[in-house]
Enzyme design. Sequence first.
Site, short mmCIF file in Angstrom:
data_model
loop_
_atom_site.label_atom_id
_atom_site.label_comp_id
_atom_site.label_asym_id
_atom_site.label_seq_id
_atom_site.Cartn_x
_atom_site.Cartn_y
_atom_site.Cartn_z
N THR A 126 16.41 5.33 -1.20
CA THR A 126 16.16 5.21 0.41
C THR A 126 17.55 5.19 1.27
OG1 THR A 126 14.25 3.71 -0.02
CG2 THR A 126 15.00 3.52 2.03
N GLY A 131 13.08 6.86 4.51
CA GLY A 131 12.23 5.91 3.88
C GLY A 131 11.13 6.63 3.09
N PHE A 156 18.73 -0.59 1.63
CA PHE A 156 17.75 -1.59 0.99
C PHE A 156 17.89 -1.68 -0.68
CE2 PHE A 156 14.84 -0.43 4.67
CZ PHE A 156 15.03 -1.58 5.40
N HIS A 339 -4.05 -25.13 1.14
CA HIS A 339 -3.24 -26.14 1.32
C HIS A 339 -2.98 -27.04 2.87
CE1 HIS A 339 -1.80 -24.95 -2.45
NE2 HIS A 339 -0.77 -25.86 -2.47
N GLU A 364 8.37 0.87 -2.91
CA GLU A 364 7.85 1.59 -3.87
C GLU A 364 6.75 2.45 -3.07
OE1 GLU A 364 8.51 2.37 -7.02
OE2 GLU A 364 10.45 1.18 -7.18
N GLU A 368 0.36 2.66 3.23
CA GLU A 368 -0.02 3.94 3.75
C GLU A 368 0.19 5.14 2.89
OE1 GLU A 368 1.80 1.67 5.24
OE2 GLU A 368 0.19 0.95 6.65
#
Length: 381
Positions: A126, A131, A156, A339, A364, A368
């Site tokens: 990336t 991306g 990233f 909770h 990964e 979409e």
Amino acid sequence: MDFRLTDDDLELKQMAREFAEKRLYPYAEEYDEKETTPRELIDEAGELGYLGFTASEDYGGMGLSAVAFGGVLEEICAGCAGFGILVSVHNSLCCEIVDKFGCDDLKKKYLTKMVTGEYVGAYCLTEPDAGTDVASIRTSAEDKGDHYLINGTKAFVTSGGLAGVLIVFARTDASEDGHKGISCFVVEPGWNGINPGKPEKKCGMKASDTREINFTDVKVPKENIIGKPGEGFKMAVSILNAGRLGVAFQAIGIAQAALNEAVKYSKERKQFNQPIANFQAIQFKIADMATRIDAGRLLAYRAAEMKDRGEMCARECSMAKLFCSQTANYVVNEAVQIHGGYGYMKEYAVERYFRDARLTEIYEGTTEAQRMVISRDILKD
Ligand SMILES: Cc1cc2nc3c(=O)[nH]c(=O)nc-3n(C[C@H](O)[C@H](O)[C@H](O)COP(=O)(O)OP(=O)(O)OC[C@H]3O[C@@H](n4cnc5c(N)ncnc54)[C@H](O)[C@@H]3O)c2cc1C
């Protein structure tokens, strides 16, 4: 179809559960807070074979199946999902690409050290402007005769600050657009011109190191190319299945851990003079959470079995990734709800699962992107 794990797979899963219960779960909150995991943990995981799980035995790996790896990854991610990403990216992407496409020399030099955990792998695909559309990467690798010169920025990068090996995708042919002209290299992070940025401040999966890495005139020996020039995109696509399966099992691990906490809490927490587990509204949530987890797990094991048999399974891996990551987000949301106000507090693990699960729908390939893969495959007929 038979989705049962073999006795050996079950034994490995049980060992991973014991490792996760002893070495991950009790410290996961601390790792999340400190935004790191200790190096000793990586060494320990390496000794147990978790960093060379599916890699060839010829190069020191365990040579085990995707099904067996899935079971182990589920347990590791239930213990600490942030550490689970390191294990997943290292095995499913970094070891897998070197093992599958690297030459013998590259495997001897790097894979043998990756499978022990001495070199943690980081996958540099990336970029800040590339991306989902990875074919638009701009990092270049210029052929300089006896070496390539790499320039560009990767975004990233998981384990970017602690890696011993960087798997870098770059364009070797500037005249080619899109997926053509992309190549893949094994790069050592200590080489001149490589500058990792500061660790990214993330919403979840904080135990995992994520950063940008800048490459300025980085000299990479010719022999460090994986496969042939121009084959990088094809290789990246071919190992996507392993990467997506890894995320599916991560998501199931997080979801199962959240369900376990919710069940425990619902039996302990009393309102109206009785455990909240007595209320049908809570019981039905638990039933739906467990059902979706089981459905996701079956999708993930089906895809893993197909991968182990060497069958085409891009659609099935994407289905598993899509459903398991959505399931994880559904389940953690319900676990927080069960909770009540305490679920919103850091002292309860479900707060961390709630943040960790979010990533599984993003990296990964986003939710979409999985739908694009699945629908394209269905509509092509
Ligand atoms: C914590 C973390 C760790 C990561 N680790 C790694 C790593 O180790 N190595 C690595 O290479 N990458 C890594 N990534 C990158 C990750 O794979 C990308 O973030 C992901 O692929 C999405 O790319 P993007 O963030 O640029 O989003 P974009 O591609 O900009 O997408 C933004 C939105 O638009 C949607 N979209 C984009 N194109 C389309 C389309 N054609 N049709 C419909 N919708 C579309 C997306 O689904 C998304 O909702 C990591 C990311 C994170 C957050």
